[in-house]
Design a protein around this motif. Structure first.
Motif, PDB file in Angstrom:
ATOM      1  N   CYS A 197      -4.062   2.834  -1.112  1.00 35.24           N
ATOM      2  CA  CYS A 197      -2.690   2.673  -1.597  1.00 35.24           C
ATOM      3  C   CYS A 197      -2.145   4.064  -1.916  1.00 35.24           C
ATOM      4  O   CYS A 197      -2.799   4.847  -2.605  1.00 35.24           O
ATOM      5  CB  CYS A 197      -2.681   1.790  -2.841  1.00 35.24           C
ATOM      6  SG  CYS A 197      -1.043   1.500  -3.522  1.00 35.24           S
TER       7      CYS A 197
ATOM      8  N   GLY B  63       0.788  -1.232   0.000  1.00 33.38           N
ATOM      9  CA  GLY B  63       0.000   0.000   0.000  1.00 33.38           C
ATOM     10  C   GLY B  63       0.814   1.272   0.000  1.00 33.38           C
ATOM     11  O   GLY B  63       0.270   2.351   0.230  1.00 33.38           O
TER      12      GLY B  63
ATOM     13  N   ARG C 279      -3.620   4.069   4.334  1.00 37.23           N
ATOM     14  CA  ARG C 279      -3.300   2.639   4.431  1.00 37.23           C
ATOM     15  C   ARG C 279      -4.249   1.901   5.375  1.00 37.23           C
ATOM     16  O   ARG C 279      -4.658   0.784   5.069  1.00 37.23           O
ATOM     17  CB  ARG C 279      -1.852   2.451   4.858  1.00 37.23           C
ATOM     18  CG  ARG C 279      -0.896   2.908   3.734  1.00 37.23           C
ATOM     19  CD  ARG C 279       0.552   2.662   4.059  1.00 37.23           C
ATOM     20  NE  ARG C 279       0.811   1.235   4.042  1.00 37.23           N
ATOM     21  CZ  ARG C 279       1.471   0.581   5.003  1.00 37.23           C
ATOM     22  NH1 ARG C 279       1.939   1.230   6.055  1.00 37.23           N
ATOM     23  NH2 ARG C 279       1.664  -0.710   4.916  1.00 37.23           N
TER      24      ARG C 279
END
Length: 86
Positions: free
Chosen positions: A83, A11, A78
């Protein structure tokens, strides 16, 4: 840094500003948030949440004053399943 982004953690990607116009890359990697530490910002058509820290890329640039905002932006993205591209 090369011309390709690097995956730092799940991420979280780090890469050059030149990638900000590559909609295909953002879609392929499911990027939802962008932290721009430059004068460039992603195109609005990417549909990502973005914050910009507009500083010159110099050894004397004081990035410390932006750490809290940047860390919170990355963390919130996250933990919500997003991401981030920095």
């Amino acid at each position: 840094m090369g011309t390709s982004p690097s995956k730092i953690l799940p991420g979280l990607y780090l890469g050059p500003a030149a990638i900000l116009d590559r909609k295909d890359w953002f879609e392929d990697h499911q990027v939802t948030h962008v932290l721009s530490v430059c004068q460039n910002t992603p195109d609005a058509s990417l549909g990502v949440r973005n914050i910009q820290i507009d500083v010159l890329d110099t050894p004397k640039a004081n990035l410390r004053v932006h750490f809290e905002e940047a860390v919170m932006f990355i963390h919130e993205a996250r933990v919500s399943g997003g991401c981030v591209y920095v």
